[in-house]
Design an enzyme around this catalytic site. Structure first.
Site, mmCIF file in Angstrom:
data_model
loop_
_atom_site.group_PDB
_atom_site.id
_atom_site.type_symbol
_atom_site.label_atom_id
_atom_site.label_comp_id
_atom_site.label_asym_id
_atom_site.label_seq_id
_atom_site.Cartn_x
_atom_site.Cartn_y
_atom_site.Cartn_z
ATOM 1 N N GLY A 20 37.884 35.835 42.220
ATOM 2 C CA GLY A 20 36.852 34.547 42.028
ATOM 3 C C GLY A 20 36.930 33.440 42.900
ATOM 4 O O GLY A 20 37.566 33.622 43.951
ATOM 5 N N GLU A 21 36.495 32.409 42.537
ATOM 6 C CA GLU A 21 36.831 31.052 43.268
ATOM 7 C C GLU A 21 38.060 30.358 43.027
ATOM 8 O O GLU A 21 38.055 29.939 41.929
ATOM 9 C CB GLU A 21 35.494 30.236 43.052
ATOM 10 N N SER A 22 38.773 30.538 43.865
ATOM 11 C CA SER A 22 40.207 30.112 43.374
ATOM 12 C C SER A 22 40.563 28.889 43.119
ATOM 13 O O SER A 22 41.182 28.490 42.130
ATOM 14 C CB SER A 22 41.346 30.474 44.650
ATOM 15 N N CYS A 44 42.757 39.160 45.100
ATOM 16 C CA CYS A 44 42.035 38.090 45.910
ATOM 17 C C CYS A 44 42.289 36.957 45.478
ATOM 18 O O CYS A 44 43.292 36.378 45.811
ATOM 19 C CB CYS A 44 40.320 38.480 45.830
ATOM 20 N N ARG A 50 44.107 31.406 52.599
ATOM 21 C CA ARG A 50 43.168 31.381 51.492
ATOM 22 C C ARG A 50 41.882 32.070 52.064
ATOM 23 O O ARG A 50 41.407 33.047 51.371
ATOM 24 C CB ARG A 50 42.645 29.991 51.255
ATOM 25 N N ILE A 102 35.980 40.351 49.740
ATOM 26 C CA ILE A 102 34.891 39.322 49.436
ATOM 27 C C ILE A 102 35.356 37.745 49.672
ATOM 28 O O ILE A 102 36.407 37.442 48.930
ATOM 29 C CB ILE A 102 34.290 39.394 48.231
ATOM 30 N N ARG A 103 35.312 37.200 50.838
ATOM 31 C CA ARG A 103 35.774 36.014 51.237
ATOM 32 C C ARG A 103 37.391 36.134 50.947
ATOM 33 O O ARG A 103 38.025 35.280 50.357
ATOM 34 C CB ARG A 103 35.325 34.745 50.346
ATOM 35 N N HIS A 161 39.317 43.899 46.171
ATOM 36 C CA HIS A 161 38.649 43.970 44.748
ATOM 37 C C HIS A 161 38.705 45.777 44.403
ATOM 38 O O HIS A 161 37.437 46.212 44.136
ATOM 39 C CB HIS A 161 37.454 43.537 44.648
ATOM 40 N N GLU A 190 38.582 46.744 41.334
ATOM 41 C CA GLU A 190 37.922 46.515 40.200
ATOM 42 C C GLU A 190 36.385 46.812 40.502
ATOM 43 O O GLU A 190 35.627 47.179 39.682
ATOM 44 C CB GLU A 190 38.117 45.416 39.288
#
Length: 252
Positions: free
Chosen positions: A46-48, A78, A108, A142-143, A202, A204
């Protein structure tokens, strides 16, 4: 047996769906007391920074650190990898709070921004040895973060090739590019250290559930070790008794 999935933000629903496919119930975790009801925990992607702010708001960090220290299996994907790392670089101004426990340094946004997200076939010999299946795994990045350094107790499970100039610029320990050319060819994207598992990609978001099955095996091994320790402690210390001999009785 229930596995907790930190459900503050990110792909927690996808992890719960993957767990269901391997026959395990996933429990959404949003409060510290909910951790008492699960045997293992997944921290999703997600967005850490957002996840860290929400975790701080709900006072989750102390409970999450205790969960790790108790030796219960924890898997970070991630953003979850960033949370588990002892050190993270490339963060926004002011940084973010970490759970820690995983002896590694993470960059990051090693692979760049959202538009630089990609998929790649990753060699996963440890997963194949434990779970079977094809020799590679389709990683969705993803990022994604990258793992720059690991401690001696950390087992590297997967790496991906990266441009050497990017690796050199991202690694603060690299002072001489020519001397470190070999180390710049790949970056670590999956590791295991004791009860901790971490992936920069990811699993999942794919139909391949081998990483989730691998994590379940970590939980089963932890439970077996705990059962063995309990059995040994319940027996108490062994005390040597003097030997007894059945001697004949002579009557005079």
């Amino acid at each position: 047996m229930a596995i907790g999935v930190l459900a503050l933000q990110g792909s927690f629903n996808e992890h719960i769906a993957a767990l269901k496919r391997v026959g395990v119930k996933g429990e959404q975790i949003r409060k510290p007391e909910q951790l008492q009801n699960v045997s293992a925990l997944i921290i999703p992607g997600g967005e850490s920074t957002t996840m860290a702010k929400l975790a701080e708001y709900h006072n989750l960090f102390p409970a999450l650190r205790d969960f790790v220290k108790m030796g219960k299996p924890v898997w970070g994907t991630c953003a979850g990898l960033i949370f588990l790392a002892d050190k993270a670089i490339g963060q926004k101004t002011g940084g973010q709070e970490l759970i820690g426990g995983l002896n590694c340094t993470v960059h990051r946004n090693f692979f760049g921004s959202q538009i630089q997200s990609f998929e790649a076939e990753i060699s996963v010999p440890e997963i194949v040895a434990k779970e079977g299946g094809p020799p590679s795994f389709r990683g969705v990045f993803i990022r994604a973060p990258g793992i720059l350094e690991v401690g001696p107790e950390v087992q590297v499970l997967a790496e991906v090739p990266v441009p050497s100039d990017k690796a050199a610029k991202s690694d603060p320990a690299v002072e001489n590019v020519e001397e470190n050319a070999a180390s710049e060819e790949k970056v670590i994207v999956a590791v295991k250290q004791g009860n901790l598992l971490a992936t920069a990609f990811h699993p999942e978001l794919t139909a391949d559930t081998r990483w989730h099955s691998y994590f379940l095996k970590m939980l089963n091994e932890t439970n077996q070790e705990a059962s063995s320790s309990t059995a040994l402690s319940s027996e108490g210390p062994s005390v040597s008794e003097p030997s007894k001999y059945d001697l004949p009785i002579f009557q005079q």
